[in-house]
Write a protein that holds these residues in place. Structure first.
Motif, PDB file in Angstrom:
ATOM      1  N   UNK A   1       0.590  -1.471  -0.052  1.00 44.93           N
ATOM      2  CA  UNK A   1      -0.031  -0.024  -0.043  1.00 44.93           C
ATOM      3  C   UNK A   1       0.889   1.318   0.134  1.00 44.93           C
ATOM      4  N   UNK A   2       1.871   1.206   0.869  1.00 44.33           N
ATOM      5  CA  UNK A   2       2.890   2.462   0.800  1.00 44.33           C
ATOM      6  C   UNK A   2       3.495   2.787  -0.385  1.00 44.33           C
ATOM      7  N   UNK A   3       4.076   1.497  -1.031  1.00 45.39           N
ATOM      8  CA  UNK A   3       4.481   1.557  -2.434  1.00 45.39           C
ATOM      9  C   UNK A   3       3.572   2.183  -3.504  1.00 45.39           C
ATOM     10  N   UNK A   4       2.294   1.921  -3.398  1.00 44.63           N
ATOM     11  CA  UNK A   4       1.466   2.345  -4.453  1.00 44.63           C
ATOM     12  C   UNK A   4       1.350   4.054  -4.050  1.00 44.63           C
ATOM     13  N   UNK A   5       1.280   4.091  -2.817  1.00 41.20           N
ATOM     14  CA  UNK A   5       0.981   5.553  -2.437  1.00 41.20           C
ATOM     15  C   UNK A   5       2.382   6.520  -2.892  1.00 41.20           C
ATOM     16  N   UNK A   6       3.497   5.851  -2.606  1.00 46.94           N
ATOM     17  CA  UNK A   6       4.776   6.452  -2.748  1.00 46.94           C
ATOM     18  C   UNK A   6       4.668   6.822  -4.559  1.00 46.94           C
ATOM     19  N   UNK A   7       4.353   5.535  -5.359  1.00 47.46           N
ATOM     20  CA  UNK A   7       4.447   5.731  -6.810  1.00 47.46           C
ATOM     21  C   UNK A   7       3.508   6.867  -7.242  1.00 47.46           C
ATOM     22  N   UNK A   8       2.126   6.902  -6.580  1.00 48.86           N
ATOM     23  CA  UNK A   8       1.130   7.997  -7.096  1.00 48.86           C
ATOM     24  C   UNK A   8       1.610   9.366  -6.760  1.00 48.86           C
ATOM     25  N   UNK A   9       2.296   9.453  -5.429  1.00 50.96           N
ATOM     26  CA  UNK A   9       2.717  10.783  -4.979  1.00 50.96           C
ATOM     27  C   UNK A   9       4.002  11.205  -6.070  1.00 50.96           C
ATOM     28  N   UNK A  10       4.906  10.527  -6.490  1.00 48.88           N
ATOM     29  CA  UNK A  10       6.076  10.720  -7.399  1.00 48.88           C
ATOM     30  C   UNK A  10       5.394  11.081  -8.872  1.00 48.88           C
ATOM     31  N   UNK A  11       4.209  10.309  -9.182  1.00 48.66           N
ATOM     32  CA  UNK A  11       3.641  10.634 -10.596  1.00 48.66           C
ATOM     33  C   UNK A  11       3.177  12.198 -10.383  1.00 48.66           C
ATOM     34  N   UNK A  12       2.707  12.353  -9.189  1.00 48.86           N
ATOM     35  CA  UNK A  12       1.896  13.792  -9.116  1.00 48.86           C
ATOM     36  C   UNK A  12       2.797  14.918  -9.215  1.00 48.86           C
ATOM     37  N   UNK A  13       3.893  14.688  -8.462  1.00 43.63           N
ATOM     38  CA  UNK A  13       5.077  15.525  -8.638  1.00 43.63           C
ATOM     39  C   UNK A  13       5.877  15.671  -9.895  1.00 43.63           C
ATOM     40  N   UNK A  14       5.916  14.623 -10.616  1.00 42.50           N
ATOM     41  CA  UNK A  14       6.263  14.642 -12.019  1.00 42.50           C
ATOM     42  C   UNK A  14       5.394  15.485 -12.849  1.00 42.50           C
ATOM     43  N   UNK A  15       4.188  15.304 -12.577  1.00 39.35           N
ATOM     44  CA  UNK A  15       2.997  16.345 -13.352  1.00 39.35           C
ATOM     45  C   UNK A  15       3.312  17.813 -13.114  1.00 39.35           C
ATOM     46  N   UNK A  16       3.443  17.920 -11.733  1.00 35.86           N
ATOM     47  CA  UNK A  16       3.431  19.388 -11.395  1.00 35.86           C
ATOM     48  C   UNK A  16       4.550  20.158 -12.103  1.00 35.86           C
ATOM     49  N   UNK A  17       5.643  19.342 -11.908  1.00 37.65           N
ATOM     50  CA  UNK A  17       7.029  19.677 -12.515  1.00 37.65           C
ATOM     51  C   UNK A  17       6.755  20.098 -14.091  1.00 37.65           C
ATOM     52  N   UNK A  18       6.120  19.132 -14.829  1.00 45.68           N
ATOM     53  CA  UNK A  18       6.156  19.485 -16.215  1.00 45.68           C
ATOM     54  C   UNK A  18       4.815  20.573 -16.502  1.00 45.68           C
ATOM     55  N   UNK A  19       4.020  20.511 -15.594  1.00 46.16           N
ATOM     56  CA  UNK A  19       3.040  21.714 -15.649  1.00 46.16           C
ATOM     57  C   UNK A  19       3.847  23.235 -15.615  1.00 46.16           C
ATOM     58  N   UNK A  20       4.672  23.286 -14.439  1.00 52.35           N
ATOM     59  CA  UNK A  20       5.362  24.350 -14.405  1.00 52.35           C
ATOM     60  C   UNK A  20       6.331  24.630 -15.650  1.00 52.35           C
TER      61      UNK A  20
END
Length: 281
Positions: free
Chosen positions: A1-20
């Motif tokens: 579960x922690x692994x999935x949350x960490x993966x999802x969080x990293x995806x959101x971070x990458x998405x936010x960086x790409x948006x910026x």
């Protein structure tokens, strides 16, 4: 579960960086589009900004762009389209043949030719300007479209790219075609060119952009005002005696449209071509 949350969080971070990054990349274009609707006097007073004043903004600048000086902007636009079309067409055709030959045929001096191609890629264009200018004078190609296109018709980078793309294609296709009685030119046009479609798509975008944005060499070769290209024409609107912002900003906006269209038509091939072109030969 922690692994999935960490993966999802990293995806959101990458998405936010790409948006910026996307916002930062598009900000200059947004400034330019908004400024193209503002009167030149307001730009001189307040500078380029993101302030949107609907009362002061209008389509007048675009009307001026196509009517001022007997529609000189349309001449510049037509010249750029013609030169870009000639340069891109010849460059793709000739560079693909050379790259294909270096990848699929064995002949004496093959490695030397490829080494020369790599060497020419490392030579700054500025070093070649003077000898090329003298050559154009001797060939009486000054102030002609061919004088702009001819010196850079075969691009070393395009040759290298097509060579790398051709290396990844098995020779079995060529052997099968020869057994069926196909000649070498028919093999290239009927078999290899469709297989090299991603490479053609990528190179079409890169070569068209290179020609469309070229300033120094056309500025040296061209003389007549009616034969100037868009980069030269737009640069002439900024002088020590005054800046014609009424034409500059809408002209810059309109100049982007052809490249955007070419990219949209070849977007998929562009991505595939960059991947295929990275195959090590």
């Amino acid at each position: 579960m922690v692994g999935k949350k960490g993966k999802k969080a990293s995806q959101w971070i990458v998405f936010a960086v790409l948006v910026v990054i996307s916002v930062l990349a598009l900000a200059p274009f947004a400034f330019m589009v908004i400024s193209s609707f503002k009167p030149g006097q307001e730009l001189l007073r307040n500078g380029v900004n993101m302030e949107i004043n609907l009362d002061a903004m209008s389509w007048k600048n675009y009307w001026t762009l196509f009517t001022e000086n007997n529609g000189i902007y349309l001449h510049w636009f037509k010249n750029s389209l013609l030169i870009t079309g000639m340069y891109t067409g010849f460059s793709l055709f000739l560079s693909s043949i050379v790259g294909y030959g270096l990848a699929k045929y064995d002949f004496k001096g093959k490695n030397l030719v490829f080494a020369i191609v790599l060497l020419v890629m490392m030579v700054p264009v500025e070093i070649l300007i003077l000898p090329l200018y003298k050559l154009m004078i001797s060939m009486k190609l000054i102030d002609t479209y061919l004088g702009v296109v001819l010196p850079f018709m075969v691009s070393p980078f395009a040759v290298f790219f097509f060579r790398q793309s051709s290396v990844s294609i098995p020779k079995d296709f060529m052997e099968a075609a020869r057994i069926d009685g196909c000649g070498e030119f028919r093999i290239f046009f009927s078999i290899m060119m469709p297989l090299l479609k991603p490479a053609f798509g990528a190179m079409m975008i890169l070569q068209a952009m290179n020609s469309w944005n070229s300033l120094v060499w056309p500025l040296i070769v061209l003389r007549s005002t009616e034969k100037l290209t868009l980069p030269i024409g737009l640069a002439s609107l900024i002088t020590p005696y005054g800046n014609n912002y009424d034409m500059l900003f809408p002209g810059a906006v309109m100049s982007i449209i052809p490249i955007v269209i070419i990219f949209m038509l070849n977007q998929k091939a562009f991505i595939e071509g960059l991947t295929v072109g990275g195959v090590k030969g």
